[in-house]
Design a protein around this motif. Structure first.
Motif, PDB file in Angstrom:
ATOM      1  N   ILE A  85       0.840  -1.209   0.000  1.00 23.63           N
ATOM      2  CA  ILE A  85       0.000   0.000   0.000  1.00 23.63           C
ATOM      3  C   ILE A  85       0.872   1.255   0.000  1.00 23.63           C
ATOM      4  CG2 ILE A  85      -1.663   1.312   1.380  1.00 23.63           C
ATOM      5  CD1 ILE A  85      -2.847  -1.460   2.203  1.00 23.63           C
ATOM      6  N   ILE A  86       1.932   1.260   0.800  1.00 28.22           N
ATOM      7  CA  ILE A  86       2.864   2.401   0.813  1.00 28.22           C
ATOM      8  C   ILE A  86       3.512   2.564  -0.557  1.00 28.22           C
ATOM      9  CG2 ILE A  86       5.054   3.238   1.767  1.00 28.22           C
ATOM     10  CD1 ILE A  86       4.171   1.884   4.433  1.00 28.22           C
ATOM     11  N   GLN A  87       3.950   1.457  -1.140  1.00 31.02           N
ATOM     12  CA  GLN A  87       4.578   1.494  -2.464  1.00 31.02           C
ATOM     13  C   GLN A  87       3.617   2.037  -3.508  1.00 31.02           C
ATOM     14  OE1 GLN A  87       6.187  -2.320  -3.851  1.00 31.02           O
ATOM     15  NE2 GLN A  87       5.117  -1.979  -5.763  1.00 31.02           N
ATOM     16  N   ASP A  88       2.359   1.616  -3.467  1.00 28.38           N
ATOM     17  CA  ASP A  88       1.374   2.077  -4.441  1.00 28.38           C
ATOM     18  C   ASP A  88       1.095   3.565  -4.274  1.00 28.38           C
ATOM     19  OD1 ASP A  88      -0.239   1.032  -6.653  1.00 28.38           O
ATOM     20  OD2 ASP A  88      -1.940   1.716  -5.444  1.00 28.38           O
ATOM     21  N   ALA A  89       1.008   4.028  -3.033  1.00 30.09           N
ATOM     22  CA  ALA A  89       0.791   5.459  -2.782  1.00 30.09           C
ATOM     23  C   ALA A  89       1.971   6.284  -3.293  1.00 30.09           C
ATOM     24  CB  ALA A  89       0.570   5.707  -1.289  1.00 30.09           C
ATOM     25  N   LEU A  90       3.184   5.796  -3.075  1.00 28.42           N
ATOM     26  CA  LEU A  90       4.366   6.503  -3.585  1.00 28.42           C
ATOM     27  C   LEU A  90       4.404   6.495  -5.110  1.00 28.42           C
ATOM     28  CD1 LEU A  90       7.080   5.332  -1.031  1.00 28.42           C
ATOM     29  CD2 LEU A  90       6.095   7.618  -1.263  1.00 28.42           C
ATOM     30  N   LYS A  91       3.959   5.406  -5.719  1.00 21.88           N
ATOM     31  CA  LYS A  91       3.902   5.328  -7.179  1.00 21.88           C
ATOM     32  C   LYS A  91       2.951   6.383  -7.734  1.00 21.88           C
ATOM     33  CE  LYS A  91       0.904   3.015  -9.023  1.00 21.88           C
ATOM     34  NZ  LYS A  91      -0.107   2.059  -9.408  1.00 21.88           N
ATOM     35  N   VAL A  92       1.757   6.493  -7.148  1.00 21.40           N
ATOM     36  CA  VAL A  92       0.775   7.477  -7.604  1.00 21.40           C
ATOM     37  C   VAL A  92       1.315   8.898  -7.389  1.00 21.40           C
ATOM     38  CG1 VAL A  92      -1.531   8.418  -7.170  1.00 21.40           C
ATOM     39  CG2 VAL A  92      -1.196   5.947  -7.304  1.00 21.40           C
ATOM     40  N   ALA A  93       1.931   9.140  -6.235  1.00 26.43           N
ATOM     41  CA  ALA A  93       2.514  10.465  -5.960  1.00 26.43           C
ATOM     42  C   ALA A  93       3.612  10.791  -6.963  1.00 26.43           C
ATOM     43  CB  ALA A  93       3.052  10.514  -4.531  1.00 26.43           C
ATOM     44  N   TRP A  94       4.423   9.802  -7.312  1.00 24.34           N
ATOM     45  CA  TRP A  94       5.512  10.027  -8.281  1.00 24.34           C
ATOM     46  C   TRP A  94       4.935  10.358  -9.656  1.00 24.34           C
ATOM     47  CZ3 TRP A  94      10.241  11.475  -8.490  1.00 24.34           C
ATOM     48  CH2 TRP A  94      10.982  11.309  -9.647  1.00 24.34           C
ATOM     49  N   PHE A  95       3.905   9.642 -10.080  1.00 28.89           N
ATOM     50  CA  PHE A  95       3.273   9.949 -11.364  1.00 28.89           C
ATOM     51  C   PHE A  95       2.713  11.370 -11.365  1.00 28.89           C
ATOM     52  CE2 PHE A  95       3.497   5.557 -12.718  1.00 28.89           C
ATOM     53  CZ  PHE A  95       3.511   5.663 -14.100  1.00 28.89           C
ATOM     54  N   LYS A  96       2.084  11.776 -10.270  1.00 27.69           N
ATOM     55  CA  LYS A  96       1.539  13.145 -10.188  1.00 27.69           C
ATOM     56  C   LYS A  96       2.655  14.178 -10.214  1.00 27.69           C
ATOM     57  CE  LYS A  96      -2.804  12.008  -8.089  1.00 27.69           C
ATOM     58  NZ  LYS A  96      -3.824  12.268  -7.138  1.00 27.69           N
ATOM     59  N   PHE A  97       3.749  13.911  -9.504  1.00 30.29           N
ATOM     60  CA  PHE A  97       4.896  14.812  -9.492  1.00 30.29           C
ATOM     61  C   PHE A  97       5.466  14.964 -10.906  1.00 30.29           C
ATOM     62  CE2 PHE A  97       9.524  15.319  -9.307  1.00 30.29           C
ATOM     63  CZ  PHE A  97       9.634  16.466  -8.544  1.00 30.29           C
ATOM     64  N   CYS A  98       5.668  13.845 -11.582  1.00 30.18           N
ATOM     65  CA  CYS A  98       6.221  13.889 -12.940  1.00 30.18           C
ATOM     66  C   CYS A  98       5.276  14.600 -13.899  1.00 30.18           C
ATOM     67  CB  CYS A  98       6.514  12.478 -13.439  1.00 30.18           C
ATOM     68  SG  CYS A  98       7.911  11.706 -12.618  1.00 30.18           S
ATOM     69  N   SER A  99       3.979  14.359 -13.752  1.00 30.71           N
ATOM     70  CA  SER A  99       2.996  15.009 -14.604  1.00 30.71           C
ATOM     71  C   SER A  99       2.970  16.513 -14.359  1.00 30.71           C
ATOM     72  CB  SER A  99       1.622  14.402 -14.346  1.00 30.71           C
ATOM     73  OG  SER A  99       0.643  15.078 -15.076  1.00 30.71           O
ATOM     74  N   HIS A 100       3.046  16.916 -13.101  1.00 35.15           N
ATOM     75  CA  HIS A 100       3.003  18.329 -12.749  1.00 35.15           C
ATOM     76  C   HIS A 100       4.181  19.097 -13.350  1.00 35.15           C
ATOM     77  CE1 HIS A 100       2.139  21.904 -10.416  1.00 35.15           C
ATOM     78  NE2 HIS A 100       3.399  21.922 -10.013  1.00 35.15           N
ATOM     79  N   PHE A 101       5.366  18.494 -13.330  1.00 35.61           N
ATOM     80  CA  PHE A 101       6.560  19.169 -13.829  1.00 35.61           C
ATOM     81  C   PHE A 101       6.895  18.795 -15.274  1.00 35.61           C
ATOM     82  CE2 PHE A 101       7.162  19.453  -9.224  1.00 35.61           C
ATOM     83  CZ  PHE A 101       7.363  20.815  -9.108  1.00 35.61           C
ATOM     84  N   GLY A 102       6.049  18.000 -15.907  1.00 37.37           N
ATOM     85  CA  GLY A 102       6.265  17.650 -17.310  1.00 37.37           C
ATOM     86  C   GLY A 102       7.412  16.690 -17.538  1.00 37.37           C
ATOM     87  N   LEU A 103       7.760  15.911 -16.540  1.00 38.97           N
ATOM     88  CA  LEU A 103       8.841  14.940 -16.676  1.00 38.97           C
ATOM     89  C   LEU A 103       8.312  13.648 -17.290  1.00 38.97           C
ATOM     90  CD1 LEU A 103      10.359  15.371 -13.119  1.00 38.97           C
ATOM     91  CD2 LEU A 103      11.126  16.456 -15.215  1.00 38.97           C
ATOM     92  N   PHE A 104       9.103  13.034 -18.134  1.00 39.20           N
ATOM     93  CA  PHE A 104       8.778  11.725 -18.693  1.00 39.20           C
ATOM     94  C   PHE A 104       7.381  11.698 -19.323  1.00 39.20           C
ATOM     95  CE2 PHE A 104      11.314  10.985 -14.770  1.00 39.20           C
ATOM     96  CZ  PHE A 104      12.519  10.730 -15.404  1.00 39.20           C
ATOM     97  N   LYS A 105       7.140  12.611 -20.230  1.00 41.46           N
ATOM     98  CA  LYS A 105       5.831  12.684 -20.867  1.00 41.46           C
ATOM     99  C   LYS A 105       5.558  11.385 -21.624  1.00 41.46           C
ATOM    100  CE  LYS A 105       5.794  17.657 -21.343  1.00 41.46           C
ATOM    101  NZ  LYS A 105       5.752  18.785 -22.253  1.00 41.46           N
ATOM    102  N   PRO A 106       4.535  10.641 -21.219  1.00 41.05           N
ATOM    103  CA  PRO A 106       4.275   9.347 -21.855  1.00 41.05           C
ATOM    104  C   PRO A 106       4.027   9.445 -23.358  1.00 41.05           C
ATOM    105  CG  PRO A 106       2.866   9.649 -19.934  1.00 41.05           C
ATOM    106  CD  PRO A 106       3.595  10.930 -20.161  1.00 41.05           C
ATOM    107  N   GLU A 107       3.306  10.473 -23.786  1.00 37.20           N
ATOM    108  CA  GLU A 107       3.008  10.576 -25.214  1.00 37.20           C
ATOM    109  C   GLU A 107       4.284  10.803 -26.027  1.00 37.20           C
ATOM    110  OE1 GLU A 107       2.600  14.550 -23.258  1.00 37.20           O
ATOM    111  OE2 GLU A 107       1.699  12.622 -22.874  1.00 37.20           O
ATOM    112  N   LEU A 108       5.247  11.534 -25.474  1.00 36.44           N
ATOM    113  CA  LEU A 108       6.515  11.758 -26.147  1.00 36.44           C
ATOM    114  C   LEU A 108       7.333  10.472 -26.175  1.00 36.44           C
ATOM    115  CD1 LEU A 108       8.542  13.685 -27.472  1.00 36.44           C
ATOM    116  CD2 LEU A 108       9.379  14.235 -25.191  1.00 36.44           C
TER     117      LEU A 108
END
Length: 129
Positions: A85-108
């Protein structure tokens, strides 16, 4: 104990990783994945719990439930689920962080990957009907 922990966390991580930016419970797994995981988790829990006492490659082994305290398998399950559960929460937070700052854009990444893949493939003959 280590065998059981590794077996459990490997499959639990699979359920977390397949949902990418969403929590694991937001997308149901396919029936085949669920059945395979359930069978594997049941078998590995049984093996870790009731392995007969003896030597394996010169090391003493005994099932977790065969000792004086038979609840070790339950505590290993609880430990693995808490960290999952901790790992999954950190995964979701990391995706949000990357999305917010435009890191690792999946479409690119997808576009670059498929362009590179198409360059490596030999030309396909045209279908003449």
């Amino acid at each position: 104990m280590l065998y059981m922990q590794v077996s459990l966390t490997a499959f639990l991580t699979l359920f977390s990783a397949r949902t990418q930016e969403r929590f694991f419970f937001m997308v149901l797994p396919s029936p085949i994945l669920f059945c395979a995981a359930a069978a594997s988790l049941i078998v590995s829990t049984f093996l870790a719990s009731y392995w007969p006492e003896g030597d394996l490659d010169g090391l003493p082994v005994k099932g977790l439930a065969l000792g004086d305290y038979s609840l070790w398998p339950l505590w290993v399950w609880i430990y693995c689920i808490i960290w999952w559960i901790i790992q999954d929460a950190l995964k979701v937070a990391w995706f949000k962080f990357c999305s917010h700052f435009g890191l690792f854009k999946p479409e690119l990444v997808d576009r670059v990957y498929f362009e590179e893949l198409n360059r490596k493939l030999p030309p396909q003959p045209e279908d003449k009907h």
